[in-house]
Scaffold this motif. Structure first.
Motif, mmCIF file in Angstrom:
data_model
loop_
_atom_site.group_PDB
_atom_site.id
_atom_site.type_symbol
_atom_site.label_atom_id
_atom_site.label_comp_id
_atom_site.label_asym_id
_atom_site.label_seq_id
_atom_site.Cartn_x
_atom_site.Cartn_y
_atom_site.Cartn_z
ATOM 1 N N ASP A 179 40.755 49.837 34.737
ATOM 2 C CA ASP A 179 40.847 49.070 35.858
ATOM 3 C C ASP A 179 39.424 48.289 35.745
ATOM 4 N N ARG A 180 39.385 46.960 35.581
ATOM 5 C CA ARG A 180 38.124 46.292 35.628
ATOM 6 C C ARG A 180 38.340 45.106 36.543
ATOM 7 N N ALA A 181 39.215 45.600 37.750
ATOM 8 C CA ALA A 181 39.415 44.667 38.740
ATOM 9 C C ALA A 181 38.756 45.120 40.104
ATOM 10 N N PHE A 182 39.208 46.371 40.425
ATOM 11 C CA PHE A 182 38.630 46.973 41.722
ATOM 12 C C PHE A 182 37.398 48.006 41.461
ATOM 13 N N VAL A 183 36.633 47.506 40.942
ATOM 14 C CA VAL A 183 35.505 48.295 40.554
ATOM 15 C C VAL A 183 34.238 47.507 40.989
ATOM 16 N N THR A 184 33.085 47.953 41.413
ATOM 17 C CA THR A 184 31.725 47.515 41.698
ATOM 18 C C THR A 184 31.292 46.294 40.947
ATOM 19 N N ASN A 185 31.078 46.750 39.759
ATOM 20 C CA ASN A 185 30.777 45.708 38.709
ATOM 21 C C ASN A 185 31.820 45.273 37.563
ATOM 22 N N ARG A 186 32.517 44.405 37.935
ATOM 23 C CA ARG A 186 33.793 43.778 36.980
ATOM 24 C C ARG A 186 33.390 43.294 35.490
ATOM 25 N N GLN A 187 32.046 42.983 35.737
ATOM 26 C CA GLN A 187 31.355 42.394 34.193
ATOM 27 C C GLN A 187 31.167 43.562 33.401
ATOM 28 N N LEU A 217 52.017 30.386 38.795
ATOM 29 C CA LEU A 217 52.686 30.407 39.796
ATOM 30 C C LEU A 217 51.556 30.832 41.129
ATOM 31 N N VAL A 218 50.496 31.910 40.422
ATOM 32 C CA VAL A 218 49.170 32.249 41.260
ATOM 33 C C VAL A 218 48.421 31.226 41.612
ATOM 34 N N ARG A 219 48.052 30.384 40.588
ATOM 35 C CA ARG A 219 47.380 29.039 40.872
ATOM 36 C C ARG A 219 47.932 28.003 41.848
ATOM 37 N N GLN A 220 49.315 28.097 41.775
ATOM 38 C CA GLN A 220 50.094 27.131 42.882
ATOM 39 C C GLN A 220 50.321 27.663 44.362
ATOM 40 N N ALA A 221 50.051 28.915 44.336
ATOM 41 C CA ALA A 221 50.302 29.690 45.835
ATOM 42 C C ALA A 221 49.137 29.388 46.798
ATOM 43 N N ASP A 222 49.726 29.154 47.845
ATOM 44 C CA ASP A 222 48.773 29.128 49.111
ATOM 45 C C ASP A 222 48.419 30.250 49.865
ATOM 46 N N VAL A 223 47.435 30.985 49.589
ATOM 47 C CA VAL A 223 47.066 32.281 49.815
ATOM 48 C C VAL A 223 45.884 32.435 50.869
ATOM 49 N N GLU A 224 45.710 33.404 51.505
ATOM 50 C CA GLU A 224 44.856 33.568 52.354
ATOM 51 C C GLU A 224 43.189 33.666 51.732
ATOM 52 N N ARG A 267 42.605 37.448 45.545
ATOM 53 C CA ARG A 267 42.310 37.583 44.217
ATOM 54 C C ARG A 267 43.676 37.379 43.260
ATOM 55 N N ALA A 268 43.196 36.878 42.189
ATOM 56 C CA ALA A 268 44.118 36.841 41.163
ATOM 57 C C ALA A 268 43.701 38.119 40.327
ATOM 58 N N ILE A 269 44.715 39.012 40.017
ATOM 59 C CA ILE A 269 44.617 40.229 39.268
ATOM 60 C C ILE A 269 45.543 40.081 38.113
ATOM 61 N N GLY A 270 45.128 40.174 36.745
ATOM 62 C CA GLY A 270 45.826 40.138 35.866
ATOM 63 C C GLY A 270 46.076 41.776 35.046
ATOM 64 N N THR A 302 47.361 38.387 51.180
ATOM 65 C CA THR A 302 46.141 38.418 51.635
ATOM 66 C C THR A 302 44.932 39.199 50.866
ATOM 67 N N VAL A 303 45.302 39.861 49.936
ATOM 68 C CA VAL A 303 44.261 40.828 48.962
ATOM 69 C C VAL A 303 44.528 40.202 47.622
ATOM 70 N N ALA A 304 45.719 40.559 46.911
ATOM 71 C CA ALA A 304 45.746 40.546 45.730
ATOM 72 C C ALA A 304 47.056 39.730 45.110
ATOM 73 N N CYS A 305 47.010 38.606 44.161
ATOM 74 C CA CYS A 305 48.292 38.017 43.466
ATOM 75 C C CYS A 305 48.088 38.687 42.055
ATOM 76 N N VAL A 306 49.284 39.616 41.862
ATOM 77 C CA VAL A 306 49.229 40.173 40.473
ATOM 78 C C VAL A 306 50.101 39.347 39.583
#
Length: 480
Positions: free
Chosen positions: A273-281, A239-246, A250-253, A224-228
């Motif tokens: 962490d550049r994934a769970f921040v307000t401005n990821r860029q 495997l993340v690309r192939q997964a059927d998710v909600e 998000r895909a998180i590396g 539901t939230v993250a595929c790490v």
């Protein structure tokens, strides 16, 4: 019994066969019996231990058939199997012919969540060829540091059934899932999940690398939230690309290098962490220092990043990530420092039961006297030896399949001295340590990372690690 929600009434009088005794079979049998099912346990073995376990279950009104794991008991409506039973077992063929579904203990646990009317705890799930237990325990430590009620459960040795049906109420569960468990568990849907890495392992059980990878990939289904995933391991991202998710998942590396947007990584000795921040860029959040990871070997830093990603997906604050990693203590026999003797460091990594785990271990030290060998489980060693050849001072081999490693060394590291003990008895470890000490020089590391399973010589990898540690301590006592 095909729905996700299963009430007690659904089990009353249901004929359920539990395949196998052991750490998951016995709890499953007891739980099902308590729900009112008519339970029969079948087990291949008929030894003293099995008979003692059977007697305990029979005293509770459970039927046990020892030495007969192939025959499908009459009237069976469902099989609940322990993870170790291979899919090609005759019992499962008979079940398929009769249209009887097969669940694993994890599937059963998932379907029994919320039986008491409480909101079930979400699952943060971890799988991978190596590092699962360490990562799950790191994750639990981080969650505890955040003040959450949690437990490390699943393949780690703590029954998921006990966790979902026990009196303890959890906010979230850190769940280790093996490829065996995932094979038999089509329904679980994690809040977030991680696949740490993928390398050939258990191919004798799964039948092929493709089947093994496919079973690992089930962990992402319905997230539901993250595929790490591991940025350094393209298979995990695929495997993340192939997964059927909600929708919105998000895909998180995670990476040992500097992270890009939607990734966690390492910058100047800091886990960021550049994934769970307000401005990821443009933004990066410091989580912990590399020095906070114990031990700070590269593959263990990767474990820490994966644990941090799952915790952050659950909303855990950065300070709790740091505190959880600082509080974490690794299990025995995982890159465990035993002693320094005559200027040589002795490291116990008996948990390195396959080539992928041994590769990570061997990459952490230089120069090395390597103690290796055991049951290869269908593995080959050319790639492993090629990668570590430049680090090897010498090699000591023992165990049933040591010739496979010896032949790979002859092909790819012919200049490295090799001692072949030609032994598979438990006493071989003492001789192996002495031979390694003879080959080592001050400043070297003697690394017991067998790249093989232990059952040819020892009950399990723990016993193998204990034998190594005992032999090193005996050497230290003589040198004192």
């Amino acid at each position: 019994m095909g729905s996700q929600e299963v009430s007690n009434a659904d089990w009353q009088g249901k004929h359920v066969t539990v395949a196998g005794l052991g750490v998951s079979g016995i709890p499953a049998a007891r739980v099902l019996n308590g729900l009112g099912a008519v339970v029969t346990v079948v087990n291949d073995g008929d030894d003293e231990r099995s008979r003692a376990q059977a007697a305990e279950l029979e005293a509770q009104g459970i039927t046990v058939r020892l030495g007969d794991g192939a025959t499908l008991p009459e009237s069976t409506e469902l099989i609940v199997t322990t993870p170790g039973w291979k899919p090609d077992k005759p019992l499962f063929a008979a079940a398929a012919e009769s249209g009887v579904p097969v669940w694993g203990d994890v599937e059963l646990a998932w379907r029994l969540r919320g039986q008491d009317g409480r909101e079930p705890a979400p699952w943060l799930a971890v799988t991978g060829t190596n590092g699962k237990t360490t990562t799950v325990r790191m994750l639990a430590s981080i969650l505890e540091a955040a003040g959450l009620r949690t437990a490390a459960v699943g393949n780690i040795g703590v029954s998921l059934l006990d966790a979902v049906l026990g009196d303890e109420k959890y906010d979230v569960l850190a769940v280790e899932l093996s490829s065996y468990q995932l094979h038999w568990s089509p329904s679980p849907r994690a809040h977030s999940a991680a696949v740490l890495n993928l390398a050939p392992d258990h191919l004798d059980w799964h039948g092929s690398m493709a089947a093994y990878v496919a079973d690992k990939g089930r962990i992402y289904e319905g997230n539901t939230v993250a595929c790490v995933y591991n940025v350094a391991d393209g298979l995990t991202e695929e495997l993340v690309r192939q997964a059927d998710v909600e929708e919105g998942c998000r895909a998180i590396g995670f990476t040992l290098g500097a992270p890009g947007p939607s990734q966690l990584g390492v910058v100047d000795g800091i886990l960021v962490d550049r994934a769970f921040v307000t401005n990821r860029q443009k933004q990066a959040q410091e989580l912990a220092e590399v020095a906070d990871v114990n031990p700070p070997a590269p593959h263990n830093i990767a474990n820490a990043l994966a644990a941090a990603a799952l915790a952050r997906a659950f909303g855990v604050a950065p300070a709790a990530v740091r505190d959880g990693l600082r509080n974490f203590r690794p299990d025995p026999h995982r890159i465990e420092h035993v002693a320094d003797v005559a200027g040589v460091t002795y490291i116990d990594d008996s948990k390195a039961t396959n080539t992928h785990a041994a590769e990570a271990s061997l990459a952490s030290y230089d120069p090395i006297v390597w103690i290796a060998g055991g049951l290869a489980k269908g593995a080959t060693f050319d790639e492993l030896v090629t990668g570590c050849a430049g680090r090897l001072r010498g090699v000591v081999l023992m165990g049933a399949d040591r010739h496979l490693i010896r032949e790979a060394l002859a092909r790819h590291a012919p200049e490295v001295p090799v001692t072949d003990l030609d032994r598979t008895d438990t006493g071989a470890m003492s001789e192996a340590v002495r031979e390694a000490a003879r080959l080592a020089r001050p400043g070297d590391t003697v690394l017991m990372a067998p790249a093989c399973a232990s059952m040819d010589m020892f009950t399990n990898y723990n016993k193998r690690g204990e034998a190594f540690a005992d032999a090193v301590r005996a050497l230290a006592a003589e040198s004192a």
